[in-house]
Design a protein around this motif. Structure first.
Motif, PDB file in Angstrom:
ATOM      1  N   ARG A 174     -11.385 -34.640 -34.152  1.00  0.00           N
ATOM      2  CA  ARG A 174     -12.446 -34.069 -34.511  1.00  0.00           C
ATOM      3  C   ARG A 174     -12.495 -33.100 -35.683  1.00  0.00           C
ATOM      4  O   ARG A 174     -13.446 -32.977 -36.568  1.00  0.00           O
ATOM      5  N   ASP A 229     -14.556 -38.864 -33.711  1.00  0.00           N
ATOM      6  CA  ASP A 229     -14.291 -38.886 -32.476  1.00  0.00           C
ATOM      7  C   ASP A 229     -14.337 -39.659 -31.143  1.00  0.00           C
ATOM      8  O   ASP A 229     -15.330 -40.377 -31.185  1.00  0.00           O
ATOM      9  N   SER A 263     -14.682 -40.504 -28.469  1.00  0.00           N
ATOM     10  CA  SER A 263     -15.934 -40.194 -27.291  1.00  0.00           C
ATOM     11  C   SER A 263     -16.482 -41.348 -27.596  1.00  0.00           C
ATOM     12  O   SER A 263     -17.989 -41.407 -26.250  1.00  0.00           O
ATOM     13  N   LYS A 264     -16.723 -41.229 -28.358  1.00  0.00           N
ATOM     14  CA  LYS A 264     -17.819 -42.283 -30.046  1.00  0.00           C
ATOM     15  C   LYS A 264     -17.449 -43.455 -29.301  1.00  0.00           C
ATOM     16  O   LYS A 264     -16.570 -43.871 -30.179  1.00  0.00           O
ATOM     17  N   THR A 265     -18.229 -44.248 -29.043  1.00  0.00           N
ATOM     18  CA  THR A 265     -18.122 -45.994 -29.158  1.00  0.00           C
ATOM     19  C   THR A 265     -17.570 -46.700 -30.172  1.00  0.00           C
ATOM     20  O   THR A 265     -17.322 -47.695 -30.396  1.00  0.00           O
ATOM     21  N   GLY A 316      -8.091 -37.400 -25.519  1.00  0.00           N
ATOM     22  CA  GLY A 316      -8.945 -37.456 -24.868  1.00  0.00           C
ATOM     23  C   GLY A 316      -8.841 -35.960 -23.343  1.00  0.00           C
ATOM     24  O   GLY A 316      -8.756 -35.449 -24.530  1.00  0.00           O
TER      25      GLY A 316
END
Length: 132
Positions: free
Chosen positions: A69, A95, A97-99, A124
């Motif tokens: 990030r 990032d 965590s973004k699809t 993660g």
């Protein structure tokens, strides 16, 4: 070498321990296959284990695709590695965590005409609690 220890020796003969791929080419200590250096994608490369492994792969002649990030940290690492080891780095702020992040990373690598030869999947987090 780090490549064999981590298990990427199946892609190329790096230190001579992997006898299966004798036709792989080593030039000037760099990792090559079919007239190009290998590219390893390292997620979570801005700090900790990812940053350390980026340096290890660079020391063994791999080009890097660095993702995390924090773009400022990735830029600083890429500059340090270019100066110290002479390998190229693609900096891709994302990032995970973004699809949409995996597609963005792959598209950025393909836009440079490269393909991924190795992966350090280091991004993660964990949750505190009892392991069940």
């Amino acid at each position: 070498c780090v490549v064999c220890r981590i298990g990427y020796a199946r892609f190329v003969t790096c230190c001579g321990d992997n006898r299966d791929l004798q036709d792989a080419d080593r030039r000037q200590g760099q990792m090559w296959i079919r007239d190009r250096r290998h590219l390893v994608l390292i997620t979570g490369a801005s700090s900790g284990i990812g940053r350390t492994l980026a340096r290890e792969f660079a020391a063994n002649g791999w080009d890097l695709a660095l993702t995390a990030r924090r773009k400022d940290r990735l830029d600083a690492l890429a500059e340090e590695i270019k100066t110290q080891y002479g390998v190229d780095s693609l900096v891709i702020a994302a990032d995970l965590s973004k699809t949409t992040a995996p597609k963005k990373i792959i598209e950025a690598i393909e836009a440079e005409g490269r393909q991924i030869d190795g992966l350090v999947n280091n991004a993660g987090f964990g949750l505190a609690g009892t392991y069940t």
